[in-house]
Design a protein around this motif. Sequence first.
Motif, PDB file in Angstrom:
ATOM      1  N   THR A 164      -9.895  -2.536  -2.426  1.00 46.94           N
ATOM      2  CA  THR A 164     -10.086  -1.118  -2.116  1.00 46.94           C
ATOM      3  C   THR A 164     -10.570  -0.902  -0.687  1.00 46.94           C
ATOM      4  OG1 THR A 164     -12.336  -1.187  -2.986  1.00 46.94           O
ATOM      5  CG2 THR A 164     -10.593  -0.522  -4.522  1.00 46.94           C
ATOM      6  N   LYS A 175       0.667   2.073 -17.177  1.00 45.11           N
ATOM      7  CA  LYS A 175      -0.682   1.626 -16.828  1.00 45.11           C
ATOM      8  C   LYS A 175      -0.607   0.342 -15.999  1.00 45.11           C
ATOM      9  CE  LYS A 175      -2.609   4.889 -19.156  1.00 45.11           C
ATOM     10  NZ  LYS A 175      -2.742   6.105 -18.388  1.00 45.11           N
ATOM     11  N   THR A 222       2.331  10.379  -1.766  1.00 43.32           N
ATOM     12  CA  THR A 222       1.169  11.014  -1.160  1.00 43.32           C
ATOM     13  C   THR A 222       1.679  11.850   0.007  1.00 43.32           C
ATOM     14  OG1 THR A 222      -0.270   9.162  -1.762  1.00 43.32           O
ATOM     15  CG2 THR A 222      -1.046  10.629  -0.010  1.00 43.32           C
ATOM     16  N   PRO A 224      -3.887  -3.822  -9.542  1.00 46.16           N
ATOM     17  CA  PRO A 224      -4.763  -3.261  -8.511  1.00 46.16           C
ATOM     18  C   PRO A 224      -5.509  -4.359  -7.756  1.00 46.16           C
ATOM     19  CG  PRO A 224      -5.700  -2.898 -10.697  1.00 46.16           C
ATOM     20  CD  PRO A 224      -4.354  -3.531 -10.896  1.00 46.16           C
ATOM     21  N   ALA A 257      -5.549  -1.287  -0.491  1.00 45.22           N
ATOM     22  CA  ALA A 257      -5.853  -0.113   0.323  1.00 45.22           C
ATOM     23  C   ALA A 257      -5.316  -0.350   1.724  1.00 45.22           C
ATOM     24  CB  ALA A 257      -7.359   0.115   0.378  1.00 45.22           C
ATOM     25  N   ARG A 275      -7.091  -8.546 -11.473  1.00 45.95           N
ATOM     26  CA  ARG A 275      -7.121  -8.115 -10.077  1.00 45.95           C
ATOM     27  C   ARG A 275      -6.022  -8.811  -9.302  1.00 45.95           C
ATOM     28  NH1 ARG A 275      -9.326  -3.635  -9.180  1.00 45.95           N
ATOM     29  NH2 ARG A 275      -9.780  -4.211  -7.055  1.00 45.95           N
ATOM     30  N   LEU A 292      -5.509   5.262   0.292  1.00 44.61           N
ATOM     31  CA  LEU A 292      -6.525   4.625  -0.532  1.00 44.61           C
ATOM     32  C   LEU A 292      -5.856   3.895  -1.689  1.00 44.61           C
ATOM     33  CD1 LEU A 292      -9.065   7.592  -0.776  1.00 44.61           C
ATOM     34  CD2 LEU A 292      -9.286   5.535   0.645  1.00 44.61           C
ATOM     35  N   GLN A 293      -6.472   2.827  -2.155  1.00 47.55           N
ATOM     36  CA  GLN A 293      -5.920   2.075  -3.276  1.00 47.55           C
ATOM     37  C   GLN A 293      -5.773   2.985  -4.495  1.00 47.55           C
ATOM     38  OE1 GLN A 293      -7.397   1.043  -6.289  1.00 47.55           O
ATOM     39  NE2 GLN A 293      -6.662  -0.995  -6.718  1.00 47.55           N
ATOM     40  N   GLU A 294      -6.686   3.934  -4.655  1.00 48.07           N
ATOM     41  CA  GLU A 294      -6.648   4.861  -5.780  1.00 48.07           C
ATOM     42  C   GLU A 294      -5.439   5.798  -5.720  1.00 48.07           C
ATOM     43  OE1 GLU A 294      -9.337   4.416  -3.769  1.00 48.07           O
ATOM     44  OE2 GLU A 294     -10.628   3.290  -5.121  1.00 48.07           O
ATOM     45  N   GLU A 295      -4.862   5.995  -4.530  1.00 47.93           N
ATOM     46  CA  GLU A 295      -3.623   6.770  -4.384  1.00 47.93           C
ATOM     47  C   GLU A 295      -2.408   5.855  -4.490  1.00 47.93           C
ATOM     48  OE1 GLU A 295      -4.647   8.332  -0.474  1.00 47.93           O
ATOM     49  OE2 GLU A 295      -4.524  10.345  -1.307  1.00 47.93           O
ATOM     50  N   LEU A 323      -1.999   3.029  -6.132  1.00 52.12           N
ATOM     51  CA  LEU A 323      -1.731   2.523  -7.473  1.00 52.12           C
ATOM     52  C   LEU A 323      -0.861   3.480  -8.298  1.00 52.12           C
ATOM     53  CD1 LEU A 323      -2.253   0.195  -9.468  1.00 52.12           C
ATOM     54  CD2 LEU A 323      -4.346   1.368 -10.142  1.00 52.12           C
ATOM     55  N   ASP A 364       0.857  -1.192   0.000  1.00 52.71           N
ATOM     56  CA  ASP A 364       0.000   0.000   0.000  1.00 52.71           C
ATOM     57  C   ASP A 364       0.894   1.244   0.000  1.00 52.71           C
ATOM     58  OD1 ASP A 364       0.942  -0.455   2.614  1.00 52.71           O
ATOM     59  OD2 ASP A 364      -0.859   0.344   3.551  1.00 52.71           O
TER      60      ASP A 364
END
Length: 174
Positions: free
Chosen positions: A80, A117, A20, A77, A49, A122, A53-56, A58, A15
């Motif tokens: 989450t 990318k 960040t 990924p 996550a 998953r 967050l997983q979105e950060e 990745l 993670d």
Amino acid sequence: MTLRAKGKSIILDTDPGIGTPGSDVDDGLAIVLGLLHPACDLLGLTIVAGNVLQEEALPNALRLLEIAGRTGVPVVPGATRPLLRDPSRIRELLDGRRRAAVERFWDLGSFEPPKLKPAGGRAAEFIADTVRGRPGEVTIVAIGPCTNVAAALLLDPAVARSVAEIVVMGGAIR
């Protein structure tokens, strides 16, 4: 056969908050160690996550691989959120800690999105497929929450018999 080809085959489940503002750098350092250590054959990064967050996490992982020039390492990924527990309480604590650090130390603009990318699929599937494809050879190193590892074991219980070992960085209880 090169020394790298003889190395321990590792999937790093992580993670990474590095990138960040206000987050810890330990996962970023672990990724770099996995990329550079001659006894490590880094098969891929699975992103979960956790501290961020997983979105950060990745894009942080993708950006780090771009900087390192190792764009051939798949970044997959994953989860989450935890399987069972609502993450909102711990998320509030982490976000508060991050805000305090940002106010004291960080004054950065936003980063450009990485050009690299993520791999398709998953994390749980990547873990299960890789471990089953190389029985007894793959070590999973989980340095974030173990949600992706748990999901892989739920997806295919044979992973438990096929994995060489699972190494967990733990220490936070309650």
